[in-house]
Motif scaffolding. Structure first.
Motif, PDB file in Angstrom:
ATOM      1  N   UNK A  90       0.852  -1.198   0.000  1.00  0.00           N
ATOM      2  CA  UNK A  90       0.000   0.000   0.000  1.00  0.00           C
ATOM      3  C   UNK A  90       0.885   1.245   0.000  1.00  0.00           C
ATOM      4  N   UNK A  91       2.020   1.148   0.694  1.00  0.00           N
ATOM      5  CA  UNK A  91       2.977   2.252   0.706  1.00  0.00           C
ATOM      6  C   UNK A  91       4.336   1.713   0.226  1.00  0.00           C
ATOM      7  N   UNK A  92       4.282   0.993  -0.867  1.00  0.00           N
ATOM      8  CA  UNK A  92       5.492   0.438  -1.483  1.00  0.00           C
ATOM      9  C   UNK A  92       6.439  -0.230  -0.487  1.00  0.00           C
ATOM     10  N   UNK A 137      -1.795  -3.522   7.667  1.00  0.00           N
ATOM     11  CA  UNK A 137      -3.076  -3.959   8.212  1.00  0.00           C
ATOM     12  C   UNK A 137      -3.237  -5.471   8.021  1.00  0.00           C
ATOM     13  N   UNK A 138      -2.422  -6.036   7.145  1.00  0.00           N
ATOM     14  CA  UNK A 138      -2.521  -7.479   6.894  1.00  0.00           C
ATOM     15  C   UNK A 138      -1.520  -8.287   7.697  1.00  0.00           C
ATOM     16  N   UNK A 139      -0.741  -7.617   8.539  1.00  0.00           N
ATOM     17  CA  UNK A 139       0.179  -8.335   9.409  1.00  0.00           C
ATOM     18  C   UNK A 139      -0.633  -9.215  10.373  1.00  0.00           C
ATOM     19  N   UNK A 198      -3.865   1.792   5.961  1.00  0.00           N
ATOM     20  CA  UNK A 198      -3.276   0.455   5.787  1.00  0.00           C
ATOM     21  C   UNK A 198      -2.057   0.241   6.667  1.00  0.00           C
ATOM     22  N   UNK A 199      -1.658   1.265   7.464  1.00  0.00           N
ATOM     23  CA  UNK A 199      -0.445   1.176   8.286  1.00  0.00           C
ATOM     24  C   UNK A 199      -0.753   1.480   9.761  1.00  0.00           C
ATOM     25  N   UNK A 420       0.824   7.065  -3.307  1.00  0.00           N
ATOM     26  CA  UNK A 420      -0.425   7.381  -2.629  1.00  0.00           C
ATOM     27  C   UNK A 420      -0.322   8.728  -1.894  1.00  0.00           C
ATOM     28  N   UNK A 421       0.856   9.025  -1.389  1.00  0.00           N
ATOM     29  CA  UNK A 421       0.994  10.294  -0.669  1.00  0.00           C
ATOM     30  C   UNK A 421       0.952  11.470  -1.642  1.00  0.00           C
TER      31      UNK A 421
END
Ligand code: NOJ
Length: 584
Positions: A90-92, A137-139, A198-199, A420-421
């Motif tokens: 999501x954030x590379x 978020x998938x951790x 996502x983080x 995204x940023x």
């Protein structure tokens, strides 16, 4: 070695302070035992964009393996890899799903082990990026944490109840824009995210979390890495009670940076981390530490500090008073800019600390576009900045492509951008009432994408980066600006970096010497001395596009050991000219 009267006196003076300084960790005491990372050149690889080995358009570890000789030729001794752990990207990659696994798009753990081993054969150590403020978020840790309020990991992230009206617990705005809180149905609570939803942020107050992160670092130490860069580390501690901030945007939100950066008590966490990870390991640690005031530096770096070095951001934010607002550009002067460097050079120099010198990274614009006048000659300008980067006191960090003189991309539509940023900053500008044209101008100036376009290896299709379709477009200047053609051109930016790397090896004062700024008020020239007992270098860099005069007596009796233009006499520097003199 020839010693004149002046240098004998200087040596005597320095010798005295050496004996006084021994054991106190001052710059001179360090000189006796300088660790490898103080003498080396570091290089940042944005893994996704460095070299693709399998044609999927995404850079990978085997790609890096194939270019180690390129790095060795620049005398690079440490390579910082942007995160290549398993991640939904999501954030590379700065959203880590599993710290113990390599993302399949980048390769395998065996590839990583091979890379660490092959790099070591060339005197290069691999530096891992520890993203410990947050996970993906998938951790698995987060999936467990969000499942219920009373599970084993319920308290591993930062959860808070809604306000009475159901809205977010406070008005903090994430660094990438929008509320810093995200609601989760299963717990009826919000979690905090300093960056993307996502983080989610880890809860460092929980000792189990800190122990789990220590285990991760130790796992990588055991693999033989040479250091760690700690991502976003100033945000790991939040103020108790999560107070509202004073709104600084039209939507009533307050930037989270101002609320949580460098919160009182953060150093306790970091001291513990240092004791558990850093002590007795032959590595360096460098913290990404936006928000640490220069006067606090001794608490952060050096013998009493928590890291070996920290990235400070004053000089790269000189033109950006509000990091969220890319349309609000502030004019700045050279003396102002020099002051950022000098302050940290002087503070660290007098307290035994060390500096990671940088002008670019994967979050910043290209330095040629950022710090030089618009009419600057690109090649000469890149060389002038190279001299600055490679001669200040500290470990230079070269961002991939910087050594080739890369400049910002300026794509015509926001849709062409990947980050995204960047997209969030663009939307924020529109929300603040700027026109699309103004918002795009901000993007051209500050988008992180400019530092992330694929590396340009040669003039073949896709610049030799991939045999497939690159994940991000190759910049269209690649026919001229690429590693192969610059390697063949003795006068290129690349060969300037190579020559500067050799110069650092041959003239110890450039690595070990103290720092003293000269001509602070000069509006065109950045000048400073680097001095050891044996020698003194004087660096003069004209960062303007007009000739710049200085007092010719400053260089009397000195030998010119480096220059970016043919010698044209003393007392004046040509536009963007940089020279190094040496006194012995
Ligand atoms: C700083 C990293 O350098 C940047 O790329 C990332 O987006 C944020 N931290 C979040 O991890």
């Amino acid at each position: 070695m020839k010693m004149n009267r002046k240098s004998v006196l200087r040596a005597a003076a320095l010798g005295m302070s050496l004996s006084l300084a021994l054991g106190t960790g001052s710059g001179l005491a360090e000189q006796e035992t300088s660790p490898w990372w103080k003498k080396t050149v570091a290089y940042e690889i944005y893994v996704k964009s460095f070299k693709d080995s399998n044609g999927d358009g995404i850079g990978d570890l085997r790609g890096i393996l194939s270019e180690l000789d390129y790095l060795q030729e620049m005398n690079v001794g440490a390579v910082w890899l942007t995160p290549c752990y398993a991640s939904p990207q999501a954030d590379n990659g700065y959203d880590v799903a599993d710290y113990y696994a390599i993302d399949p798009v980048y390769g395998t753990m065996e590839d990583m082990e091979e890379l660490i081993g092959e790099a070591a054969k060339r005197g290069i150590r691999i530096v891992m990026d520890l993203v410990f403020n947050h996970t993906s978020r998938e951790n698995a840790w987060f999936l467990e944490s969000k499942a219920s309020r009373d599970g084993e990991k319920s308290d591993w992230y930062i959860w808070a109840d809604p306000r009475e009206d159901g809205s977010a617990p406070n008005n903090w705005r994430s660094i990438f824009g929008g509320s810093a809180w995200e609601y989760v149905e299963s717990r009826g609570q919000y979690y905090l995210h300093t960056f993307l939803p996502e983080q989610p942020d880890l809860n460092w107050e929980n000792p189990e979390v800190r122990a789990a992160l220590t285990d991760v670092a130790r796992f990588w130490l055991d693999k033989g890495v040479g250091g760690f860069r700690m991502d976003a580390v100033t945000y790991i501690k939040k103020p108790a009670g999560f107070p509202d901030g004073v709104p600084d945007a039209k939507d009533g939100t307050a930037g989270i940076h101002g609320m949580t950066a460098n919160t009182e008590g953060i150093l306790d966490f970091l001291r513990e981390f240092k004791a558990n990870v850093r002590e007795n390991a032959d590595i360096f640690t460098v913290g990404e530490a936006n928000g640490v005031p220069a006067e606090d530096l001794p608490l952060w770096v050096g013998p009493d500090g928590v890291f070996d070095m920290i990235f400070e951001f004053g000089h790269v934010l000189v033109d950006l008073p509000d990091e969220m607002n890319w349309c609000n550009v502030r004019p700045w002067t050279l003396p102002e800019w020099k002051a950022f460097f000098s302050k940290s050079q002087e503070t660290t120099g007098s307290t035994g600390g060390w500096v990671p010198v940088f002008l670019e990274n994967h979050d910043q614009p290209r330095s040629v576009s950022h710090f030089l006048p618009q009419d600057a000659d690109r090649v000469l300008g890149a060389k002038a900045l190279a001299v600055l980067l490679m001669t200040l006191r500290g470990t230079p960090f070269i961002m991939q492509g910087e050594e080739l003189g890369f400049v910002n991309v300026a794509w015509e539509s926001i849709d062409a951008y990947n980050d995204v940023s960047t997209k969030n900053h663009y939307a924020f500008a529109l929300g603040e009432g700027y026109s699309a044209e103004e918002a795009l101008k901000g993007v051209h100036r500050f988008a992180r994408d400019s530092a992330r376009t694929p590396m340009q290896w040669d003039d073949s299709p896709q610049a030799g980066f991939t045999s497939g379709t690159p994940w991000m477009p190759v910049y269209d200047d690649f026919k001229v600006y690429n590693a192969k053609s610059e390697a063949a051109d003795g006068n290129s930016v690349l060969n300037t970096y190579r020559a500067l790397a050799r110069l650092r090896q041959e003239h110890e004062e450039l690595t070990e010497g103290s720092y003293l700024e000269q001509m602070h008020d000069h509006g065109q020239i950045f000048a400073f001395e680097r001095e050891t007992q044996e020698a003194k270098a004087l660096v003069l860099i004209n960062l303007s596009t007009a000739p710049a005069a200085y007092d010719a007596s400053m260089t009397e009796g000195a030998e010119r050991i480096f220059g970016t233009l043919p010698e044209s006499g003393q007392g004046v520097l040509q536009p963007l000219e940089a020279v190094v003199y040496e006194f012995r």
